[in-house]
Design a protein around this motif. Sequence first.
Motif, mmCIF file in Angstrom:
data_model
loop_
_atom_site.group_PDB
_atom_site.id
_atom_site.type_symbol
_atom_site.label_atom_id
_atom_site.label_comp_id
_atom_site.label_asym_id
_atom_site.label_seq_id
_atom_site.Cartn_x
_atom_site.Cartn_y
_atom_site.Cartn_z
ATOM 1 N N LEU A 265 7.606 -4.589 8.254
ATOM 2 C CA LEU A 265 7.222 -5.566 7.244
ATOM 3 C C LEU A 265 5.734 -5.856 7.279
ATOM 4 C CD1 LEU A 265 8.263 -7.632 5.111
ATOM 5 C CD2 LEU A 265 8.630 -9.221 7.009
ATOM 6 N N ASP A 266 5.036 -5.548 6.175
ATOM 7 C CA ASP A 266 3.618 -5.860 6.057
ATOM 8 C C ASP A 266 3.456 -7.366 5.839
ATOM 9 O OD1 ASP A 266 0.866 -5.558 5.750
ATOM 10 O OD2 ASP A 266 1.026 -5.212 3.604
ATOM 11 N N ASP B 23 0.856 -1.179 0.000
ATOM 12 C CA ASP B 23 0.000 0.000 0.000
ATOM 13 C C ASP B 23 0.900 1.239 0.000
ATOM 14 O OD1 ASP B 23 -1.609 2.224 0.821
ATOM 15 O OD2 ASP B 23 -3.106 0.810 1.561
ATOM 16 N N GLU B 24 0.962 1.919 -1.131
ATOM 17 C CA GLU B 24 1.887 3.039 -1.261
ATOM 18 C C GLU B 24 1.562 4.173 -0.292
ATOM 19 O OE1 GLU B 24 2.496 4.328 -5.244
ATOM 20 O OE2 GLU B 24 2.803 2.305 -6.036
ATOM 21 N N ASP B 25 0.284 4.364 0.019
ATOM 22 C CA ASP B 25 -0.083 5.430 0.952
ATOM 23 C C ASP B 25 0.439 5.133 2.350
ATOM 24 O OD1 ASP B 25 -1.384 6.847 -1.021
ATOM 25 O OD2 ASP B 25 -3.350 5.964 -0.592
ATOM 26 N N ILE B 26 0.259 3.875 2.793
ATOM 27 C CA ILE B 26 0.734 3.508 4.128
ATOM 28 C C ILE B 26 2.255 3.547 4.180
ATOM 29 C CG2 ILE B 26 0.923 1.604 5.784
ATOM 30 C CD1 ILE B 26 -1.937 0.844 5.082
ATOM 31 N N ARG C 78 7.128 6.177 6.030
ATOM 32 C CA ARG C 78 8.393 6.833 5.656
ATOM 33 C C ARG C 78 8.450 8.254 6.208
ATOM 34 N NH1 ARG C 78 8.053 7.630 -0.090
ATOM 35 N NH2 ARG C 78 6.841 9.421 0.617
ATOM 36 N N ASP C 79 7.344 8.981 6.064
ATOM 37 C CA ASP C 79 7.317 10.362 6.554
ATOM 38 C C ASP C 79 7.508 10.416 8.065
ATOM 39 O OD1 ASP C 79 6.873 11.147 3.965
ATOM 40 O OD2 ASP C 79 4.715 11.499 4.223
ATOM 41 N N TYR C 80 6.826 9.492 8.799
ATOM 42 C CA TYR C 80 6.979 9.451 10.250
ATOM 43 C C TYR C 80 8.446 9.266 10.639
ATOM 44 C CZ TYR C 80 1.909 8.364 10.672
ATOM 45 O OH TYR C 80 0.551 8.375 10.640
ATOM 46 N N LEU C 81 9.057 8.275 10.003
ATOM 47 C CA LEU C 81 10.418 7.901 10.389
ATOM 48 C C LEU C 81 11.446 8.950 9.969
ATOM 49 C CD1 LEU C 81 10.078 4.138 9.508
ATOM 50 C CD2 LEU C 81 10.497 5.064 11.797
ATOM 51 N N GLU C 82 11.271 9.520 8.787
ATOM 52 C CA GLU C 82 12.194 10.574 8.366
ATOM 53 C C GLU C 82 12.083 11.790 9.280
ATOM 54 O OE1 GLU C 82 11.352 11.230 4.241
ATOM 55 O OE2 GLU C 82 12.711 9.631 3.583
ATOM 56 N N ALA C 83 10.868 12.092 9.719
ATOM 57 C CA ALA C 83 10.690 13.188 10.665
ATOM 58 C C ALA C 83 11.372 12.880 11.991
ATOM 59 C CB ALA C 83 9.202 13.463 10.890
ATOM 60 N N VAL D 210 12.074 2.015 0.867
ATOM 61 C CA VAL D 210 10.705 1.532 0.720
ATOM 62 C C VAL D 210 10.655 0.424 -0.325
ATOM 63 C CG1 VAL D 210 8.343 2.142 0.064
ATOM 64 C CG2 VAL D 210 9.709 3.742 1.403
ATOM 65 N N ALA D 211 9.892 -0.627 -0.041
ATOM 66 C CA ALA D 211 9.645 -1.717 -0.993
ATOM 67 C C ALA D 211 8.147 -1.989 -1.009
ATOM 68 C CB ALA D 211 10.411 -2.974 -0.590
ATOM 69 N N HIS D 212 7.615 -2.307 -2.220
ATOM 70 C CA HIS D 212 6.176 -2.506 -2.355
ATOM 71 C C HIS D 212 5.790 -3.945 -2.670
ATOM 72 C CE1 HIS D 212 5.498 1.720 -1.891
ATOM 73 N NE2 HIS D 212 6.176 2.024 -2.981
ATOM 74 N N ASP D 213 6.771 -4.862 -2.660
ATOM 75 C CA ASP D 213 6.443 -6.279 -2.816
ATOM 76 C C ASP D 213 7.501 -7.095 -2.087
ATOM 77 O OD1 ASP D 213 8.562 -7.386 -4.868
ATOM 78 O OD2 ASP D 213 7.851 -5.504 -5.741
#
Length: 240
Positions: free
Chosen positions: A53-54, A13-16, A21-26, A33-36
Amino acid sequence: MQDATTVLVADDDEDIAGLMRDYLEAGGYRVSVAHDGLTALDAVGPHLSCVLLDVDMPGLTGFEVLRRIRETSDVPVLLLTALGEDRDKLRGLGLGADDYIVKSASPAEVVARVHAVLRRSRRSATDDPGEELLDYGRLVIDVHAHEVRIDGAAQPFTAREFELLEHLARHPRRIITREQLFDRFWGEYGDRHTLTVHISRVREKIEEDPARPRHIVTVRGVGYRFEGERVTATARGDDG
């Protein structure tokens, strides 16, 4: 700041993934990031400090990625789960996940959970190992080899299971509270049920009858006590 610390976020899920990513970079972390599943597995390497890991991803599921990671690495892994998916949580902990984060967690909790697991990991790496062989007869914990043997046969242990058993076995007959264990191995954040699951899994591997444990005894309302009589070096014939 955590400038040299890289966290992998694996979620289809690219939004999640973007939100994590935004939380952690902040919070000062570098983020990949990996999507599969296949991309996530390819991204795992010695440069990584932690993996989010999802469990549900195309290519390889999060469980399969976790299983393969644990074949070669003890990098901390936090599972990303949906609220209430207890079966996923239990399966992931059994495969070697350090803990889990519900996807609806607040930004502060995500960063705090990652920080806690990294702090614990760094502390474990610098701890003085002390005695290298904890011999309790049929149960032997070889700290140097990171191996647990029951009646001479090596048993598969995740890194967290091994650390938990080692800590208890180093303090025989001493009551260690649940809060002490949780604080040492999981930190301030997390689900206390995680400790119960790990204790249960360790018992299944070392006890002759896990329902009536002889080594890891529950002290009702308090915590746990390790029971057993150490075999001395002289008794082992190691006195030269």
